[in-house]
Design a protein around this motif. Structure first.
Motif, PDB file in Angstrom:
ATOM      1  N   TYR B 107       0.807  -1.230   0.000  1.00 24.44           N
ATOM      2  CA  TYR B 107       0.000   0.000   0.000  1.00 24.44           C
ATOM      3  C   TYR B 107       0.835   1.273   0.000  1.00 24.44           C
ATOM      4  O   TYR B 107       0.343   2.330  -0.382  1.00 24.44           O
ATOM      5  CB  TYR B 107      -0.969   0.020   1.184  1.00 24.44           C
ATOM      6  N   ASP B 108       2.068   1.194   0.431  1.00 25.80           N
ATOM      7  CA  ASP B 108       2.886   2.406   0.540  1.00 25.80           C
ATOM      8  C   ASP B 108       3.819   2.629  -0.652  1.00 25.80           C
ATOM      9  O   ASP B 108       4.645   3.538  -0.638  1.00 25.80           O
ATOM     10  CB  ASP B 108       3.736   2.363   1.822  1.00 25.80           C
ATOM     11  N   VAL B 109       3.650   1.819  -1.677  1.00 24.76           N
ATOM     12  CA  VAL B 109       4.499   1.961  -2.871  1.00 24.76           C
ATOM     13  C   VAL B 109       4.214   3.305  -3.547  1.00 24.76           C
ATOM     14  O   VAL B 109       3.054   3.654  -3.781  1.00 24.76           O
ATOM     15  CB  VAL B 109       4.212   0.812  -3.873  1.00 24.76           C
ATOM     16  N   SER B 110       5.285   4.057  -3.845  1.00 27.82           N
ATOM     17  CA  SER B 110       5.080   5.313  -4.582  1.00 27.82           C
ATOM     18  C   SER B 110       5.533   5.173  -6.039  1.00 27.82           C
ATOM     19  O   SER B 110       5.205   6.020  -6.872  1.00 27.82           O
ATOM     20  CB  SER B 110       5.825   6.462  -3.905  1.00 27.82           C
ATOM     21  N   GLY B 111       6.288   4.137  -6.349  1.00 25.30           N
ATOM     22  CA  GLY B 111       6.713   3.955  -7.728  1.00 25.30           C
ATOM     23  C   GLY B 111       7.523   2.678  -7.884  1.00 25.30           C
ATOM     24  O   GLY B 111       7.938   2.050  -6.900  1.00 25.30           O
ATOM     25  N   HIS B 247      13.680  -1.669  -8.728  1.00 23.80           N
ATOM     26  CA  HIS B 247      13.572  -0.949  -7.455  1.00 23.80           C
ATOM     27  C   HIS B 247      12.115  -0.631  -7.166  1.00 23.80           C
ATOM     28  O   HIS B 247      11.359  -0.280  -8.064  1.00 23.80           O
ATOM     29  CB  HIS B 247      14.388   0.349  -7.528  1.00 23.80           C
ATOM     30  N   VAL B 248      11.743  -0.757  -5.894  1.00 21.81           N
ATOM     31  CA  VAL B 248      10.413  -0.339  -5.457  1.00 21.81           C
ATOM     32  C   VAL B 248      10.594   0.904  -4.591  1.00 21.81           C
ATOM     33  O   VAL B 248      11.387   0.893  -3.644  1.00 21.81           O
ATOM     34  CB  VAL B 248       9.710  -1.450  -4.640  1.00 21.81           C
ATOM     35  N   TYR B 249       9.899   1.969  -4.953  1.00 23.62           N
ATOM     36  CA  TYR B 249       9.994   3.225  -4.201  1.00 23.62           C
ATOM     37  C   TYR B 249       8.841   3.300  -3.213  1.00 23.62           C
ATOM     38  O   TYR B 249       7.702   2.952  -3.555  1.00 23.62           O
ATOM     39  CB  TYR B 249       9.884   4.424  -5.149  1.00 23.62           C
TER      40      TYR B 249
END
Lengths: 266, 266
Positions: B107-111, B247-249
């Motif tokens: 849920y907190d993924v920004s990109g 990469h997961v932002y």
């Protein structure tokens, strides 16, 4: 009338039981033999494939060489395409050359060059697990470089040969022995060029060299190993996954070392 | 009392049926879940592992992220070692961080940032067959670079989503879209960074881009595809073997693009 073809190939050794043909095993020579015969519409007698020598199960090649006699006169380019289109994806033919009928992929070898890659990460890199070995201990590359000098020249490698070798003598000459750290890949990379290598010899040498680099052997222990002629004292055989047959040299190819190994040494 | 751990991992996707857990299939999430529960001595209820999102069968990761709640307070370093010692060699935990209980890997993924590698050799390289796709046609990188500009920004990617997507909307924002030729590896390498990617979206985009590069599509065909909203016109889905989740932002991590995707877009 037959036409002799010299082929140079790369293969991922992971899923092969080595180069040499064996009944009921997936080998590079066996795979090649089947395909060459299929391309020639299964002649009788069957076409034989002659490799420069064996590589063990799991050992890779960047430049293994073989030859075979083909009943049809096919252009090199078409032979290259034909073989690559029929071979499984873990073997790739890099080069096809028509050669005279006195060329022999095994008997005319004047030297071989091997590469050995060791990942220095604490944990195995998933993408390199099939293509490197691993060494987790700190390494002093200066010590390894001193030890590498002891390998150069003609020596009796009895301490560095695995049981099961069928060589007539354990004397071999090493022309080059190098090591560097690939910072980007975090790997210790060895390279050896010599007139011939005994069964498991590179893997045993690298085992000794990394132990020297990590301080668990004297820096000149290789000189002692030459004298004792005792395989058990070299201990470790590092894994096949890090080893690559990089290049096979043929008579006259390298002007500095043009001669092939005398017959009694093979 | 439970302790939340965020883990960052790399995996070779070749032998997995993707990330997400599925009954009777070897998946990354399933493998991780089994091991985390084993380490915690199989608590009841079992520990659940939450990934940042799925990756498909055969897709690789250089930086996939997941979280789970563990019943014991274990130092990050020991959790890292413990997991790596129990996991199979095609998964490697790169980093373990203790995080607050309101962190959520999905849920907190920004990109997300993806990489796509295409080998340009005429024949498959045996060592790269699992880690690249292949494109045999000549490519004009200038055309690809013009086309990449059409990807930047917020667009409706309906033409670029495979059937089976469960997304509420096909609108996504791409922040970066790059391509270069790696001369040494003879590869065409793509990189994409955006606030979210739809099912198969990167693989469909790359298929369109290489067709543009090879001249079989107009250089601004992407603009047309946005308008037609028709997946069948994008045709080709390039293979999973070339795709890497790099990469997961997470929220706030990239100051330029700190916000997560609005809930209705996920």
């Amino acid at each position: 009338m037959v036409y002799r073809y010299k082929i140079t190939m790369a293969y991922d050794g992971t899923d092969f039981y080595g180069f040499q043909r064996q009944p009921h095993k997936r080998t590079v020579e066996g795979t090649l033999t089947k395909i060459v015969n299929k391309m020639a519409k299964n002649p009788d007698p069957a076409i034989k494939v002659y490799g420069s020598g064996r590589t063990d199960a799991g050992v890779h090649a960047l430049g293994q060489v073989a030859h075979f006699d083909f009943p049809f006169d096919i252009a090199e380019k078409n032979m290259l395409r034909g073989l690559n289109s029929m071979l499984p994806l873990d073997v790739q033919i890099l080069k096809v050359e028509k050669v005279s009928s006195d060329f022999h992929a095994r008997y005319d070898v004047s030297g071989k060059r091997y590469l050995y890659r060791m990942d220095m990460g604490e944990f195995r890199n998933p993408f390199k697990r099939r293509y490197t070995a691993q060494w987790r201990f700190p390494v002093d590359i200066d010590k390894i470089n001193i030890a590498l000098k002891d390998l150069i020249g003609e020596h009796d490698f009895t301490s560095f040969v695995a049981s099961g070798s069928s060589a007539r003598t354990n004397v071999r000459t090493i022309y080059e022995a190098k090591c560097h750290i690939d910072e980007k890949e975090n790997e210790l990379v060895f390279e050896f060029y010599g007139n011939g290598f005994l069964y498991n010899m590179v893997r045993i040498m690298v085992g000794v060299l990394v132990e020297i680099g990590s301080g668990s052997r004297d820096v000149h222990d290789i000189q002692r190993l030459y004298k004792v002629k005792d395989r058990t004292q070299a201990r470790r055989t590092v894994p096949a996954s890090g080893l690559y047959l990089k290049h096979v040299y043929y008579e006259g190819e390298d002007p500095e070392h043009p001669t092939k190994l005398p017959h009694h040494q093979r």
